[in-house]
Design an enzyme around this catalytic site. Structure first.
Site, short mmCIF file in Angstrom:
data_model
loop_
_atom_site.label_atom_id
_atom_site.label_comp_id
_atom_site.label_asym_id
_atom_site.label_seq_id
_atom_site.Cartn_x
_atom_site.Cartn_y
_atom_site.Cartn_z
N HIS B 46 -53.02 24.42 8.02
CA HIS B 46 -52.85 25.69 7.35
C HIS B 46 -51.56 25.70 6.52
O HIS B 46 -51.55 26.11 5.37
CB HIS B 46 -52.81 26.80 8.39
N GLU B 68 -59.37 23.14 7.82
CA GLU B 68 -59.04 24.35 8.53
C GLU B 68 -60.30 25.04 9.04
O GLU B 68 -60.35 25.49 10.19
CB GLU B 68 -58.31 25.26 7.55
N ASN B 406 -51.29 -8.74 14.51
CA ASN B 406 -51.40 -10.07 15.07
C ASN B 406 -51.73 -10.01 16.56
O ASN B 406 -52.60 -10.72 17.05
CB ASN B 406 -50.08 -10.80 14.84
#
Lengths: 153, 670, 118
Positions: B46, B68, B406
């Site tokens: 918001h 929202e 990795n």
């Protein structure tokens, strides 16, 4: 319309040159320069200025103008082009001029012993020709590197 | 409206909110029933929407608007939190991040978000509606009821906790066909009456007494009883559908008073400026209250530069004081010295930021990658509040991303494999940061298969990094470090996740360029640990000042093994190269005078002053003319004009205003 | 298996309750048609469980709970209430009733309640 341009006038071997005042940060007296090894010959080293280290170029060497004696008149012109700040050693800094932009003409191949590559143009003033330098080109790192390579070879 | 001046603030806050959404989404995925998290996300979305609309970034605004809507439905329990919801919201956040990044680069932040918007719309319009219905009718969902405490209640709770009481949230849900709800609730109250103190109920007691509630109500109670006992007790009442007793959760209002809970909030006010650290401990859960201001890094640097001017003048004054021998002047200067030293420390600390800024992005990254790899991996982060210099923070992100990828890709085995070898199917990657002395350590540890010595050996030999004979004398540890060698990573090793054509050698060189180093430890079958050591700050460096003829150079102490004086005759020649014997090892001797072409004024000294420096386990001796002493110096870049100068990492300004160059020993050790 | 005393003024309700409780294996030891009777029968029969209607002539269920509790504070009483008698139910609970069921009864609900109270 930009009628007038302010330039800082300085000399190199008696010849008067000009750079746009907007590119000049300050004018300093000559001071102790710390050499930086393994750089081009025209890079004299670095100085300390207001908490910063600033590389110093001998403008005469850069433009391949023959050397002159060091005098009390020697100045360092601190100039800024984009994000690069350097100091240029000149023989003396004389005045500030307003020049009419219409009086600026393209540079000839060679003037005052300086190659056109480094020139912005020539201002045709009443009594003299003022050579305007192209700082971008002078500080161009690519160009510098090329020069460096030549020197190293 | 000229919005340019607000753009920095907009960007900063947007990033913070996006990070908050990120963190909360990860939390929500683990606790999909916890609607307080949804409210948090809603609030961030918001705020973002409002800011973006004001600034005229319409795509950001439209995407957040749709987010929202979906979140609102979830909040009102009209929509269930499904993997779909989380995935699409993540995708939206990613898009928002891209847009914000593009805005920060001076672009308009435009992006085609229609696809995402329509996906969100689908969600909103009941893509998962059946699920949501189910959730409300079977009453499987956990309570959404939250408490808002006033200051008095918070204090009472805090005090009671000190006396060993627990603040428990008791949620009771009656059978759907229960008719006399008030009487039923009364029975629950009666049962609890002598078990502790009732602090608050939702809805308020009067409403409960009048039966004005849906089948569910909540009590906040201070008690010494166990949760299980209370649950059992309440279940002894008839017509109780479910009872949930949990530790207190409090709704976080904007200007909420201290909450009486230790709920970890990773989004404590972040700022580039070190803030009031001494804030009372119980204030820490109210992020908006911490007193910080944002300061552009440039301003701090400018301040630092000006300050150095003062330091230089100070040393001039010191000289003057010595000359004039004026006691009062000398005392004043001494005092000034102390104050300025404190000031310097303070200014450096302003540059320090918590490593959290970098760590924050990893949970989501790990989530994404594990999904892609079909693995199950938990990421554990500790020490996110460890502070590092801003410059290091900016640079360390990529190497860490690489190392974590990795570990996820090569380190942790597939769930089947893990099961076969008797490990839990869920792998674990720990990311740790901590301080030690003048360094910060960052460790990435996995409980995967470890490094296979044979494979590394074979690859190193194949790529000509190692000879077969030589490999036999190397320890496991030494072999493992080979993975950082340039040219080690090869095409067949590159998978989609890690690799991408860049090897661990890039990681190492990046870390070394930050003045740090990296090592790996590994145990076959048990896992691997990458340890990164980083300097606390890059802007201040302890160095040894040396003379090379008339020039003064600074050598970072971190690279120095020791200094020694050596007679000329002890210098030997091997294949035309000067070498010396150092602790039984033959190491090359490098003359700084020759390397730096320093003009020679005097020569022929009986003794050689040598600084032994190292890079990893390789060493070299640097021949200088004399040692000056140890000094803390402020590292200055040589600027954009002078880049990549051989063996020089920067410059510093000495007390007399002269510039001295800082040597990069890494370049001198081969 | 518990001995149960059923209290209700309506014979139909008593029958229904008895039927459900018996089917669930309990023994209905007595049936009272009002509170007064219930108190007397409680003393005589000593049931393990009492179901207590609320609205009854002579003595209502709440008063009966109070009386029975005087005889035996441990007495286990389940109130049988209609909708809209919330206040009375609460009063009965306060007086010591262990649970309540709401008419119409379902066997499941009765089973749950008896199970919890015993």
């Amino acid at each position: 319309m930009e009628d007038f341009m302010k330039v800082i006038v300085f000399t190199l071997k008696e010849q008067r040159f000009g750079v746009n005042v907007q590119q000049v940060v300050s004018i300093e007296k000559l001071q102790k320069i710390t050499e930086v090894p393994r750089t081009s010959d025209f890079i004299k080293g670095v100085i300390h200025l207001r908490g910063e280290t600033i590389p110093i170029i001998d403008l005469k060497e850069r433009l391949q103008i023959t050397k002159t004696e060091t005098t009390d008149d020697n100045r360092i012109l601190i100039v800024q082009v984009d994000d690069v700040q350097v100091g240029l050693i000149v023989d003396s800094a004389t005045d500030v001029l307003d020049i009419n932009t219409e009086s600026i003409e393209p540079a000839p191949k060679m003037i005052g012993g300086v190659h056109e590559t480094y020139l912005h143009g020539v201002a045709n003033l009443d009594k003299e020709l003022l050579i305007l330098l192209d700082l971008e080109r002078i500080l161009d790192l690519e160009e510098t590197n090329e020069v460096k390579e030549v020197i190293e070879e | 409206m000229d919005t340019n001046q607000y753009i920095e603030v907009f960007l900063d806050e947007s990033r913070e909110h996006l990070q908050a959404v990120n963190d909360n989404l990860l939390k929500l995925e683990k606790q999909p029933e916890d609607l307080s998290i949804v409210s948090e996300i809603f609030r961030s979305a918001h705020t973002l929407k409002g800011m973006a609309a004001t600034m005229g970034f319409e795509d950001v605004a439209s995407l957040t608007h749709q987010m929202e809507n979906v979140l609102d439905k979830i909040r009102n329990e009209e929509l269930h939190v499904s993997t779909d919801v989380v995935d699409i919201t993540f995708a939206a956040v990613e898009a928002l991040e891209e847009m914000v990044a593009s805005i920060s680069e001076g672009n308009d932040g435009k992006k085609d978000v229609s696809d995402l918007v329509s996906k969100l719309e689908q969600l909103e319009n009941g893509g998962s509606a059946p699920v949501s219905q189910e959730s409300s009718s079977t009453s499987e969902s956990q309570s959404s009821i939250e408490f808002e405490l006033d200051e008095y209640q918070a204090t009472v709770i805090a005090q009671a906790k000190e006396q060993g009481f627990e603040a428990l949230h008791i949620n009771v849900r009656l059978n759907d066909d229960c008719i006399l709800k008030a009487a039923r609730a009364y029975m629950v109250f009666e049962k609890l009456e002598d078990k502790g103190d009732l602090i608050q109920t939702v809805p308020v007691v009067e409403d409960i007494e009048d039966g004005n509630f849906e089948q569910e109500f909540s009590l906040l109670m201070l008690t010494k009883e166990s949760k299980e006992d209370l649950e059992k007790l309440i279940h002894s009442v008839s017509e109780i559908n479910r009872v949930d007793v949990s530790d207190l959760k409090v709704k976080d209002k904007e200007q909420e008073q201290p909450k009486a809970q230790e709920d970890e909030d990773p989004n404590k006010a972040k700022s580039e400026v070190a803030a009031t650290k001494e804030a009372p401990a119980n204030n820490q859960s109210a992020p908006k209250q911490s007193k910080t201001i944002r300061v552009n890094l440039e301003r701090i640097d400018n301040l630092m530069n000006l300050f150095e001017e003062v330091v230089i003048d100070r040393s001039r004054l010191e000289d003057l004081g010595q000359k004039l021998k004026d006691q009062e002047l000398i005392e004043t200067i001494e005092n000034m010295t102390r104050v300025t030293e404190d000031m310097q420390g303070l200014m450096l600390s302003m540059r320090m930021v918590p490593v959290e800024q970098v760590f924050n992005r990893f949970p989501r990254m790990v989530r994404g990658i594990t999904k892609e790899l079909g693995k199950e991996i938990d990421l554990e982060i500790t020490g996110a509040d460890t502070e590092l210099d801003r410059t290091v923070i900016d640079e360390i992100g990529d190497p860490l991303v690489h190392l974590i990828r990795n570990s996820l890709d090569h380190g942790i085995e597939s769930p089947q494999k893990r099961k076969e070898v008797g490990k839990s199917e869920t792998g674990k990657v720990s990311l740790r940061a901590f301080h030690s002395g003048n360094h910060v350590f960052i460790e990435i540890e996995d409980d995967g298969g470890g490094i296979n010595r044979e494979k590394v050996e074979a690859k190193a030999i194949e790529n000509g990094l190692l000879s077969a004979e030589h490999s036999e004398v190397l320890s496991d540890e030494e072999i493992y470090q080979m993975i950082f060698s340039s040219g080690f990573s090869t095409a067949d090793q590159i998978s989609d996740i890690s690799g991408r054509g860049v090897g661990l050698d890039v990681v190492r060189s990046k870390i070394e360029s930050l003045g740090g180093n990296i090592i790996v430890e590994s145990e076959p079958g048990k896992g691997s640990k990458f340890s990164i050591q980083l300097p606390l700050t890059l802007s201040i460096l302890t160095t040894l000042l040396v003379n090379v003829q008339q020039e003064t150079y600074a050598i970072p102490l971190s690279a120095i093994v020791e200094t020694m004086l050596l007679e000329e005759k002890q210098v030997m020649f091997v294949q035309g190269q000067k070498v010396i014997d150092f602790r039984g090892k033959v190491i090359p001797l490098v003359s700084l005078r020759d390397i730096f072409n320093v003009p020679t004024a005097e020569d022929s000294k009986e003794e050689n002053s040598i600084v032994i420096v190292h890079k990893g386990d390789k060493m070299a001796g640097l021949l200088v003319d004399s040692f000056i002493g140890q000094k803390e110096v402020v590292l200055k870049s040589l600027g954009n004009y002078l880049r990549d100068i051989f063996a020089i990492s920067g410059a510093t300004i000495l007390g007399d205003g002269e510039v001295s160059l800082i040597i990069d020993p890494n370049a001198l050790v081969k | 298996m518990a001995k149960v005393l059923i209290t209700d003024d309506a014979a139909f309700m008593r029958m229904q309750l008895k039927d459900i409780l018996t089917k669930q294996g309990h023994e209905v030891v007595g049936e009272a048609e009002n509170g007064q009777v219930a108190v007397e029968m409680f003393q005589d029969l000593q049931p393990e469980l009492v179901t207590m209607d609320i609205t009854m002539p002579e003595m209502n269920g709440v008063d009966a709970v109070k009386e029975i509790k005087k005889i035996n504070p441990e007495a286990k009483i389940i109130m049988c209430s209609a909708m809209g008698q919330q206040g009375m139910v609460v009063e009965a609970i306060q007086a010591g009733a262990k649970d309540f069921i709401v008419k119409p009864f379902t066997p499941e609900r009765i089973q749950e309640s008896v199970g919890k109270v015993l």
